[in-house]
Scaffold this active site. Structure first.
Site, PDB file in Angstrom:
ATOM      1  N   SER A  95       0.986  -1.245   0.070  1.00  0.00           N
ATOM      2  CA  SER A  95       0.128  -0.049   0.035  1.00  0.00           C
ATOM      3  C   SER A  95       0.804   1.418   0.449  1.00  0.00           C
ATOM      4  O   SER A  95       0.312   2.158  -0.710  1.00  0.00           O
ATOM      5  CB  SER A  95      -1.283   0.098   1.898  1.00  0.00           C
ATOM      6  OG  SER A  95      -0.445  -0.076   2.280  1.00  0.00           O
ATOM      7  N   CYS A 102       3.995   1.384  -1.337  1.00  0.00           N
ATOM      8  CA  CYS A 102       5.400   1.784  -2.503  1.00  0.00           C
ATOM      9  C   CYS A 102       4.694   1.878  -3.545  1.00  0.00           C
ATOM     10  O   CYS A 102       3.772   2.106  -3.655  1.00  0.00           O
ATOM     11  CB  CYS A 102       5.134   0.078  -2.919  1.00  0.00           C
ATOM     12  SG  CYS A 102       5.566  -1.596  -1.232  1.00  0.00           S
ATOM     13  N   ARG A 125       4.527   4.965   6.606  1.00  0.00           N
ATOM     14  CA  ARG A 125       5.354   5.292   6.021  1.00  0.00           C
ATOM     15  C   ARG A 125       5.651   3.716   5.003  1.00  0.00           C
ATOM     16  O   ARG A 125       6.105   2.699   5.749  1.00  0.00           O
ATOM     17  CB  ARG A 125       6.522   5.971   6.385  1.00  0.00           C
ATOM     18  CG  ARG A 125       6.778   5.892   7.611  1.00  0.00           C
ATOM     19  CD  ARG A 125       8.212   6.745   7.558  1.00  0.00           C
ATOM     20  NE  ARG A 125       9.432   5.947   8.987  1.00  0.00           N
ATOM     21  CZ  ARG A 125      10.012   6.786   9.254  1.00  0.00           C
ATOM     22  NH1 ARG A 125      10.229   8.350   8.736  1.00  0.00           N
ATOM     23  NH2 ARG A 125      11.123   6.551  10.225  1.00  0.00           N
ATOM     24  N   GLU A 142     -19.169  -5.420  -9.776  1.00  0.00           N
ATOM     25  CA  GLU A 142     -20.382  -5.715  -9.410  1.00  0.00           C
ATOM     26  C   GLU A 142     -19.599  -6.615  -7.919  1.00  0.00           C
ATOM     27  O   GLU A 142     -20.791  -6.894  -7.215  1.00  0.00           O
ATOM     28  CB  GLU A 142     -20.523  -6.995 -10.330  1.00  0.00           C
ATOM     29  CG  GLU A 142     -22.061  -8.290 -10.016  1.00  0.00           C
ATOM     30  CD  GLU A 142     -22.338  -8.906 -10.835  1.00  0.00           C
ATOM     31  OE1 GLU A 142     -23.523  -8.889 -11.741  1.00  0.00           O
ATOM     32  OE2 GLU A 142     -21.103  -9.736 -10.890  1.00  0.00           O
TER      33      GLU A 142
HETATM   34  P1  XMP Z   1       0.726  -3.667   2.425  1.00  0.00           P
HETATM   35  O1  XMP Z   1       0.265  -3.332   1.132  1.00  0.00           O
HETATM   36  O2  XMP Z   1       0.034  -4.995   3.748  1.00  0.00           O
HETATM   37  O3  XMP Z   1       2.277  -4.204   2.235  1.00  0.00           O
HETATM   38  O4  XMP Z   1       0.956  -2.022   3.366  1.00  0.00           O
HETATM   39  C1  XMP Z   1       3.617  -3.607   3.408  1.00  0.00           C
HETATM   40  C2  XMP Z   1       4.729  -5.010   2.352  1.00  0.00           C
HETATM   41  O5  XMP Z   1       4.867  -3.314   1.512  1.00  0.00           O
HETATM   42  C3  XMP Z   1       6.110  -3.340   1.604  1.00  0.00           C
HETATM   43  N1  XMP Z   1       7.059  -1.886   1.932  1.00  0.00           N
HETATM   44  C4  XMP Z   1       7.525  -1.557   0.866  1.00  0.00           C
HETATM   45  N2  XMP Z   1       7.641  -1.652  -0.552  1.00  0.00           N
HETATM   46  N3  XMP Z   1       8.507   0.283  -0.510  1.00  0.00           N
HETATM   47  C5  XMP Z   1       8.123  -0.750  -1.920  1.00  0.00           C
HETATM   48  O6  XMP Z   1       8.213  -0.997  -2.588  1.00  0.00           O
HETATM   49  C6  XMP Z   1       8.411   1.075   0.575  1.00  0.00           C
HETATM   50  O7  XMP Z   1       8.723   2.150   0.872  1.00  0.00           O
HETATM   51  C7  XMP Z   1       7.740  -0.241   0.779  1.00  0.00           C
HETATM   52  N4  XMP Z   1       7.580  -0.534   2.932  1.00  0.00           N
HETATM   53  C8  XMP Z   1       7.706  -1.573   2.766  1.00  0.00           C
HETATM   54  C9  XMP Z   1       6.932  -4.332   2.545  1.00  0.00           C
HETATM   55  O8  XMP Z   1       6.855  -5.879   1.625  1.00  0.00           O
HETATM   56  C10 XMP Z   1       5.697  -4.832   3.081  1.00  0.00           C
HETATM   57  O9  XMP Z   1       6.027  -6.256   3.855  1.00  0.00           O
END
Ligand code: XMP
Length: 471
Positions: A299, A301, A380, A461
């Site tokens: 989320s 990234c 972050r 949907e």
């Molecule tokens: P969600 O979607 O659950 O994903 O918030 C968590 C995972 O996101 C990755 N992560 C990053 N990937 N840049 C990236 O490309 C970032 O700054 C970053 N920070 C976290 C990481 O694998 C985490 O477990």
């Protein structure tokens, strides 16, 4: 050109199901001999997601927390120790005091350790007595000594051997006490069982080690202090190490996997991230016990935007499963609801790693504050420049190259309350998904799962539509 699918591109086709009750479905997942999760969810090693409090809650709920590495080694080690001390059926090193400790000092210790009961020992570690809040709460003279306030050894119920849970239960019941010191034949202190820890140990869902302590993982990188960090973490009792780098298919990452595995063969090693069959195969061959999958789905990234690189997560999981063979994989990033978790598992993952869904809770690090009349918490990306800078400050690492941001710097998520409630909802959603797929366990889910690719109309949907609602 190859085609790749993400969570919103697909649905699972419902199957004939023999499941009578969703609560009977076994959603547990084995990641290694010592790591069996009753809830296949792992909290991400992000500094706005996992420190000790999150890891404790994750393990109590059947999952696992991985302590982030964006801090000094000492700080990370403290987090691990806090989890390992949070509940152990037998406290092997209870806090001891000498008979000449004053009440003032005892009260200070109580504040420092958040305990109210201390064992009084002589210089040879022989148990002399026990002092608990009941012994000193009403005492006003703070110069009084432990030896004058304590309940003496002769009046204590002690055990001269290690005892089982059942035996402890009988003693607690019979004598209506809250502490059972364990001593050897010379009265030397060997441990302590507390009623609180006993109650915790009744929670059969928790992820524990052989000694009944909660399980915890910790992340390391592949540069700077990573080896020293790994050594200190292992000394502190960490149960699983996680090589957590943006591009886990770097040759340097493969070398570090080999090195860490050689150095600590007994510690399960998670390594990633990768998003291809070759990546998974190479990490496995280098010695990774568990492979972490996900390039850019998270989320927070921005990798796919900044570098133009990534593989949509459902396809990445399927590819990694091919390369990993029997080796467990963790689907890391991009899950926005329990439906996504079910899809990730069905695509071949043994567990998912979550950041966003667990951020903004009481257990995630950081303060709650108000933004536009809403309670929020900071969140972050760990490849953001703010995270990078704070790591350099906290670890005093030198660097002459600052990479471009690949993550959001100043994100916020709604404050969500306790993480246990979130995990409870996610668990129910996962059970529901297994039931629709006719699966009573993970293996059956893998066997039965059949994805269908959907169109934009299908996606529209799939979400609530047309009605107005408050939620
Ligand atoms: P969600 O979607 O659950 O994903 O918030 C968590 C995972 O996101 C990755 N992560 C990053 N990937 N840049 C990236 O490309 C970032 O700054 C970053 N920070 C976290 C990481 O694998 C985490 O477990």
């Amino acid at each position: 050109m190859k085609e790749g699918y993400s969570f919103n591109d697909v649905l699972l086709i419902p199957k004939r199901s023999k499941i009578d009750s969703r609560k009977d479905i076994d959603i547990s997942s084995k990641l290694s001999d010592g790591i069996i999760l009753k809830l296949p969810i792992i909290s991400a090693p992000m500094d706005t997601v996992t420190e000790a409090d999150m890891a404790i809650s994750m393990a109590r709920n059947g999952g696992l927390g991985i302590i982030h590495r964006f801090c000094s080694i000492e700080y990370q080690v403290k987090q691990v120790e806090k989890v390992k001390r949070a509940e152990n059926y037998i406290v092997e090193n209870p806090i001891k005091i000498s008979p000449d400790t004053t009440l003032k000092e005892i009260k200070q210790k109580a504040q420092e350790y958040h305990f109210n009961t201390f064992l009084v020992v002589d210089q040879e570690d022989r148990l002399l007595g026990l002092i608990s809040k009941r012994d000193y709460a009403l005492e006003e003279d703070e110069s009084k000594l432990a030896k004058d306030l304590m309940t003496p050894f002769e009046k204590l119920i002690v055990s001269y051997k290690n005892i089982t849970l059942e035996e402890a239960k009988e003693i607690f019941k019979k004598y209506k006490i809250e502490k059972i010191p364990i001593v050897d034949k010379d009265r030397k202190l060997k441990g302590l069982i507390t009623f609180k820890d006993f109650e915790y140990s009744l929670n059969k869902k928790a992820t524990r080690d052989k000694k009944g302590r909660l399980l915890v993982g910790a992340a390391i990188g592949i540069k700077g202090d990573y080896l020293e960090r790994a050594e200190e973490l292992v000394k502190s009792g960490v149960d699983v190490l996680c090589i957590d780098v943006a591009h886990g298919h770097l040759e340097k990452a493969l070398r570090v996997v080999k090195q860490i595995k050689n150095r600590f063969p007994e510690i399960p090693l998670i390594a990633g991230n990768i998003a291809t069959e070759e990546g998974a195969r190479d990490l496995k061959e280098a010695g990774a016990d568990i492979i972490k999958v996900g390039i850019g789905p998270g989320s927070a990234c921005t990798t796919r935007v900044v570098a133009g690189v990534g593989v949509p997560q459902i396809t990445a999981i399927q590819l990694a499963r091919k390369g990993a063979g029997e080796t467990p994989i963790i689907a890391d990033g991009g899950c926005r609801n329990s439906g996504d978790i079910v899809k990730a598992l069905a695509a071949g993952a043994n567990a998912v790693m979550l950041g966003f869904l667990l951020a903004g809770t009481d257990e995630s690090p950081g303060e709650i504050f108000t933004m536009k009349d809403k309670l929020v918490k900071y969140f972050r990306g760990m490849a953001s420049s703010s995270a990078y800078k704070s790591k350099l400050e906290k670890t005093k690492e030198e660097s002459d190259y600052q990479p471009i941001d690949e993550g959001i710097n100043y994100g916020f998520v709604d404050y969500k309350g306790s993480v246990s409630k979130i995990l409870e909802k996610l668990e129910k959603g996962i059970r529901s998904g297994f039931s629709y797929c006719g699966a009573s366990n993970l293996k059956e889910l893998w066997k039965n799962a059949e994805f269908i690719k959907i169109t934009e109309a299908g996606l529209f949907e799939s979400y609530p539509h047309d009605i107005k609602y408050l939620d």
